[in-house]
Scaffold this motif. Structure first.
Motif, PDB file in Angstrom:
ATOM      1  N   VAL A  28       0.830  -1.209   0.000  1.00 56.79           N
ATOM      2  CA  VAL A  28       0.000   0.000   0.000  1.00 56.79           C
ATOM      3  C   VAL A  28       0.860   1.253   0.000  1.00 56.79           C
ATOM      4  O   VAL A  28       0.638   2.192  -0.773  1.00 56.79           O
ATOM      5  N   SER A  69       1.267   3.824  -3.015  1.00 58.26           N
ATOM      6  CA  SER A  69       0.816   5.168  -2.691  1.00 58.26           C
ATOM      7  C   SER A  69       1.909   6.190  -2.986  1.00 58.26           C
ATOM      8  O   SER A  69       1.639   7.277  -3.520  1.00 58.26           O
ATOM      9  N   THR A  86      -0.215   9.877   4.854  1.00 56.82           N
ATOM     10  CA  THR A  86      -0.356   8.533   4.285  1.00 56.82           C
ATOM     11  C   THR A  86       0.161   7.478   5.249  1.00 56.82           C
ATOM     12  O   THR A  86      -0.460   6.414   5.428  1.00 56.82           O
ATOM     13  N   SER A 116      -5.755   6.866  -8.218  1.00 55.58           N
ATOM     14  CA  SER A 116      -6.435   6.843  -6.920  1.00 55.58           C
ATOM     15  C   SER A 116      -7.370   5.651  -6.810  1.00 55.58           C
ATOM     16  O   SER A 116      -7.466   5.013  -5.757  1.00 55.58           O
ATOM     17  N   GLU A 147       5.523  11.801   3.608  1.00 58.10           N
ATOM     18  CA  GLU A 147       4.070  11.707   3.427  1.00 58.10           C
ATOM     19  C   GLU A 147       3.450  11.242   4.744  1.00 58.10           C
ATOM     20  O   GLU A 147       2.983  10.108   4.880  1.00 58.10           O
ATOM     21  N   ALA A 163      -5.780  -1.166  -1.578  1.00 56.61           N
ATOM     22  CA  ALA A 163      -5.956  -1.045  -0.126  1.00 56.61           C
ATOM     23  C   ALA A 163      -7.076  -1.954   0.371  1.00 56.61           C
ATOM     24  O   ALA A 163      -6.936  -2.611   1.413  1.00 56.61           O
ATOM     25  N   SER A 191       2.124   6.519  -6.762  1.00 55.03           N
ATOM     26  CA  SER A 191       0.982   7.298  -7.239  1.00 55.03           C
ATOM     27  C   SER A 191       1.139   8.768  -6.881  1.00 55.03           C
ATOM     28  O   SER A 191       0.825   9.659  -7.685  1.00 55.03           O
ATOM     29  N   ARG A 192       1.633   9.033  -5.667  1.00 52.81           N
ATOM     30  CA  ARG A 192       1.854  10.425  -5.252  1.00 52.81           C
ATOM     31  C   ARG A 192       2.891  11.102  -6.135  1.00 52.81           C
ATOM     32  O   ARG A 192       2.769  12.272  -6.483  1.00 52.81           O
ATOM     33  N   THR A 215      -2.290   4.656   6.925  1.00 52.93           N
ATOM     34  CA  THR A 215      -2.007   3.235   6.665  1.00 52.93           C
ATOM     35  C   THR A 215      -1.857   2.464   7.970  1.00 52.93           C
ATOM     36  O   THR A 215      -2.402   1.362   8.125  1.00 52.93           O
ATOM     37  N   LEU A 253      -5.243   2.578  -6.292  1.00 54.65           N
ATOM     38  CA  LEU A 253      -4.758   2.539  -4.910  1.00 54.65           C
ATOM     39  C   LEU A 253      -5.867   2.116  -3.951  1.00 54.65           C
ATOM     40  O   LEU A 253      -5.632   1.317  -3.030  1.00 54.65           O
TER      41      LEU A 253
END
Length: 469
Positions: free
Chosen positions: A32, A36, A434, A330, A431, A337, A39-40, A438, A333
């Motif tokens: 995850v 993430s 995040t 998103s 981050e 998740a 993706s960020r 998580t 992700l």
């Protein structure tokens, strides 16, 4: 404290099962967090690219966004220097802005007369100094290798232009501009009909016309002709010196793009009339300031600029692909998740269920000693939370280590809309939100998955539990 001590001892007692459960949590948390971070990085990379090219916000004629693509000259902004001066000196906007620069969107037909070819183009007249300042924006600290150089128009004459690599191929300029791959254009043979000696004059005229039809050798600085309709509906032509052909990453744009100096574009579109622009580009120091700047602009539109048909558009509206790409990542992700959460849920639930079966006699003994059902539930939920805390801590730590290794591995990749590879980075460190979400998500899933076996353990009959073999 007694419940926590018992939970720790029970987790340690079943080491193999606990390690298996922890491994599932650690792998899930790493998956995850790493995706993430990837993706960020895409999200911020796309934003940086669009902000460098077109700013955070653009002030336009209120009808330009809907109707201006077909006739940009009809929706120009006049008195641009005065408008820009007010924006740059405004007490609220000045501390938030880094660049205020004008842009004139144009469309027309670019031709290479020497080769006898042409094609439709869409481009912009830009202020080169402003464009160079736009390109330097790097609020998210991307590696220096990902920072673009100055505009190719820097230091060029006023009649210079930059075209897309696709335009260079169509106009047969890819060889002189060193664009690869470059198609080889074969010269068609000229058929000369058989004629009697008396037709010498006719043959000479035919030979001369055939010689004129052949493509001329490219000059050191290739020239093209740009035909555009001016603000009065009259065709206007400008001869431009092509200084470079750029690969822009999007084929459709690469096949139609042209960029020239703002003054040259204004002469082409407006002639001797007062020059205008189609947009004033605003670049901010931080993207988070966009709502404040937009609110201030709306206030200025209603007061200082009252009566002028102005509107403001942000980069996400001007580039719809930004929302489409970030929305897709998103969604992916979120799916990952949920999938990881389901795996952790069933893993912890299975571990707790097996613990309940193995410790049935122990549960009966505790109940016979006076421990209430609530205490039994609390004991097993606490064991699930202990596993969740350990999995979250180890998973976050491993994800940070793997992200560091990826960021320092020297790997590159080609982001959407880029023409050159950039360093691959995974944004996990820094981050904080995040990381916290998580870890909290893993704790919640662990507690929820342990609750049902704990409830079943609390419902056991004391006598039946003591008789369990």
């Amino acid at each position: 404290m007694n419940t926590l001590a018992l939970a720790l001892r029970n987790v340690h007692r079943n080491r193999r099962r606990s390690l298996t459960t922890l491994l599932a949590m650690i792998v899930g948390a790493c998956a995850v967090l790493l995706f993430s971070g990837y993706s960020r990085n895409i999200h911020l990379g796309l934003q940086t690219g669009f902000v460098r090219s077109s700013g955070h916000l653009q002030i336009q004629h209120r009808d330009y966004f809907v109707f201006g693509a077909g006739n940009p000259a009809a929706y120009g902004l006049d008195e641009t220097p005065e408008l820009m001066r007010i924006l740059e000196t405004d007490a609220v906007l000045a501390p938030l802005l880094t660049v205020v620069t004008p842009v004139l969107q144009i469309g027309g037909i670019a031709g290479h007369f020497a080769a006898g070819v042409s094609r439709t183009v869409i481009g912009a007249g830009v202020d080169v100094a402003g464009q160079n300042r736009l390109r330097m924006w790097n609020d998210y600290g991307f590696p220096e290798d990902a920072t673009p150089t100055h505009s190719p128009l820097t230091g060029s004459p006023e009649d210079a232009a930059v075209i897309g690599a696709g335009v260079a191929r169509v106009l047969q300029l890819c060889q002189v501009l060193q664009v690869k791959p470059c198609p080889v254009v074969s010269e068609p043979p000229v058929e000369v009909p058989t004629a009697a000696p008396a037709d010498i004059l006719a043959l000479s005229a035919l030979a001369l016309s055939a010689q004129d039809a052949r493509p001329l050798a490219p000059a050191a600085t290739p020239q093209i002709e740009l035909l555009a309709t001016n603000a009065h509906g009259v065709p206007n032509v400008a001869t431009l010196q092509v200084v470079k052909a750029e690969t822009l990453g999007v084929k459709e744009y690469d096949d139609m793009a042209i960029t020239l100096h703002l003054a040259q574009a204004q002469r082409l579109v407006y002639g001797r009339s007062p020059p205008k622009v189609t947009a004033i580009v605003l670049q901010l120091k931080h993207t988070a300031d966009m709502p404040l700047v937009r609110t201030r602009l709306e206030t200025l539109f209603a007061t200082t600029f009252k009566g002028r048909p102005l509107a403001v558009q942000d980069f996400a509206t001007l580039h719809p692909q930004y929302g489409q790409i970030t929305g897709m990542f998103s969604a992916i992700l979120g799916f990952i998740a949920v999938l990881i959460g389901g795996i952790v849920l069933f893993t912890v639930s299975n571990t707790m269920s097996m613990a309940v079966v193995e410790r049935t006699v122990e549960i009966g003994t505790l109940r016979a000693m006076g421990l209430r059902r609530q205490g039994i539930r609390r004991l097993f939920v606490c064991e699930g939370l202990v596993l969740g805390v350990a999995g979250a801590v180890l998973g976050v730590g491993l994800a940070l280590g793997l992200a560091w290794a990826v960021n320092h591995s020297g790997l590159t990749w080609l982001p959407p809309g880029n023409s050159e590879p950039v360093p691959l980075t995974v944004r996990v460190w820094g981050e904080t939100l995040t990381l916290v979400w998580t870890a909290l998500g893993l704790l919640v899933v662990s507690a929820v998955s342990a609750w049902w076996p704990a409830r079943r353990a609390a419902q056991l009959d004391i006598v039946e539990a003591l008789r369990h073999v």
